[in-house]
Enzyme design. Structure first.
Site, PDB file in Angstrom:
ATOM      1  N   GLU A  58      20.675   4.277 -18.581  1.00 45.84           N
ATOM      2  CA  GLU A  58      21.374   3.625 -19.744  1.00 45.84           C
ATOM      3  C   GLU A  58      22.004   4.882 -20.499  1.00 45.84           C
ATOM      4  O   GLU A  58      23.216   4.814 -21.220  1.00 45.84           O
ATOM      5  CB  GLU A  58      20.612   2.753 -20.647  1.00 45.84           C
ATOM      6  N   GLU A 305       0.251   8.360   7.437  1.00 44.32           N
ATOM      7  CA  GLU A 305       0.601   9.078   8.631  1.00 44.32           C
ATOM      8  C   GLU A 305      -0.790   9.506   9.282  1.00 44.32           C
ATOM      9  O   GLU A 305      -1.111  10.585   8.892  1.00 44.32           O
ATOM     10  CB  GLU A 305       1.627  10.140   8.533  1.00 44.32           C
TER      11      GLU A 305
END
Length: 377
Positions: A58, A305
């Site tokens: 913003e 992983e």
């Protein structure tokens, strides 16, 4: 609201989401947020949150809009913050700028905000609405949302397999099952994650570093620079601290080692490696406890992983939010290692998965699947 206005709101929010995605690799532990300011049908300001500690979306958009923000409509992908953190409240900035209307894709799940930003804007006389393209906004910040709501990171398990569901030869050889395009996709999964988690078994088998490799990301220069500047924390599950300190994994940068006991941790700590003891009841690392600890540390998205044992443990304990399966067009044979070490005795024990996406990645296939919650009868 008219149909025409609803269409316009969706159009501008789609642009705000496009901007938010630019922060995919850099905003941890903050959410990815974009903002568009529209005055008389023209975009007069745009912004996105780049990294924690820097101005929010913003603020960037308001700076670009300047005086043109007065009476304009602001489209933000996440409710503007209303609390003082490392930056001032964005809700106050929007009020000060004099915007006339504010459209949010969704409320902020952060308990420090949770509707108070929207309430502050409404109290200032600004027209407020929420829920425009909310599902897309939630998908962009699944990890942040889960951490805010449950204190836990969003867990992805990445697996690469052959058509016959094998991940490595009997010897442990696994490089490379898939091709370059799939490996590039995996690098992007690493780069967007707060943590990449693996096992000592996997590191030993592949001499793995588990780092983000810039030359394999396949991103533009701006996104690559952001991804490399904020690498994920590498977390190693090593219950017996058997990985030597001179291995490639430890030489590749900071890491957190999770073990069952601190008995031999002093030599790792002397080398600058953090050791965390998380013993479980079964003599293995307490995975739910570890996830809770990582949530407390601000981890939004965690990528697992690992080999079949650790990946199977995450799956068997119901800790996986999403599977990322990369399927290569080859067979590895019956002596090769299975996808998951997860013994199931009967068909009724087989967990159901919902495939949410399937697409070709080079010569391979990428399948995204989520566990389907079991229904008690």
């Amino acid at each position: 609201m008219s149909t025409e206005q609803a269409v316009l709101d969706a159009h501008y929010m789609a642009r705000a989401l496009e901007l938010a995605r630019k922060g995919l690799y850099s905003t941890h532990p903050n959410p990815r947020v974009g903002c568009v300011i529209v005055q008389n049908g023209q975009i007069v300001g745009e912004g996105w949150h780049v990294r924690a500690g820097e101005p929010h979306a913003e603020v960037h958009a308001l700076r670009q809009a300047g005086e043109r923000a007065r009476g304009a409509t602001a489209y933000v992908t996440l409710e503007p913050c209303s609390h003082h953190g490392r930056t001032p409240p964005c809700a106050d900035a929007l009020v000060k700028a004099g915007v006339g209307r504010m459209v949010a894709a969704m409320q902020d799940p952060n308990p420090q905000v949770a509707g108070s930003g929207l309430a502050r804007l409404a109290a200032a006389g600004i027209e407020v609405s929420s829920g425009v393209l909310e599902s897309e906004a939630r998908a962009l910040n699944v990890g942040f949302i889960k951490r805010m709501e449950r204190g836990l990171p969003f867990v992805r398990v990445k697996l690469a397999m052959s058509l016959d569901g094998r991940t490595a030869m009997a010897s442990g050889e696994s490089q490379w099952i898939t091709g370059p395009a799939a490996r590039s996709a995996v690098q992007r999964l690493r780069a967007r994650s707060s943590v990449v988690l693996t096992s000592a078994e996997s590191v030993i088998a592949d001499n793995a570093r588990m780092t983000v490799r810039a030359d394999e990301l396949g991103l533009d220069s701006e996104a690559t620079a952001l991804a490399v500047a904020r690498p994920p924390l590498r977390v190693l599950i090593d219950g017996r601290l058997r990985l030597p300190l001179d291995c490639a994994f430890y030489q590749a940068g900071p890491a957190l080692v999770v073990t069952c006991s601190n008995e031999h941790a002093s030599r790792y700590q002397a080398a600058g490696i953090e050791v965390l003891a998380m013993p479980g009841a079964d003599g293995q690392v307490d995975l739910p406890g570890l996830l809770a600890e990582l949530g407390r540390r601000g981890v939004n998205e965690l990528l697992v992983e690992a080999g079949p044992r650790l990946a199977g443990a995450f799956a068997a304990q119901g800790l996986v939010d999403e599977f990322q399966l990369f399927v290569a067009g080859k067979f590895l044979g019956s002596s090769a290692r299975p996808l998951l070490d997860w013994p199931l005795a009967q068909m009724r024990d087989a967990p159901a998965l919902k495939i949410t996406e399937m697409r070709a990645v080079g010569d391979d296939w990428r399948v995204t699947a989520i566990p389907v919650p079991s229904v008690s009868v």
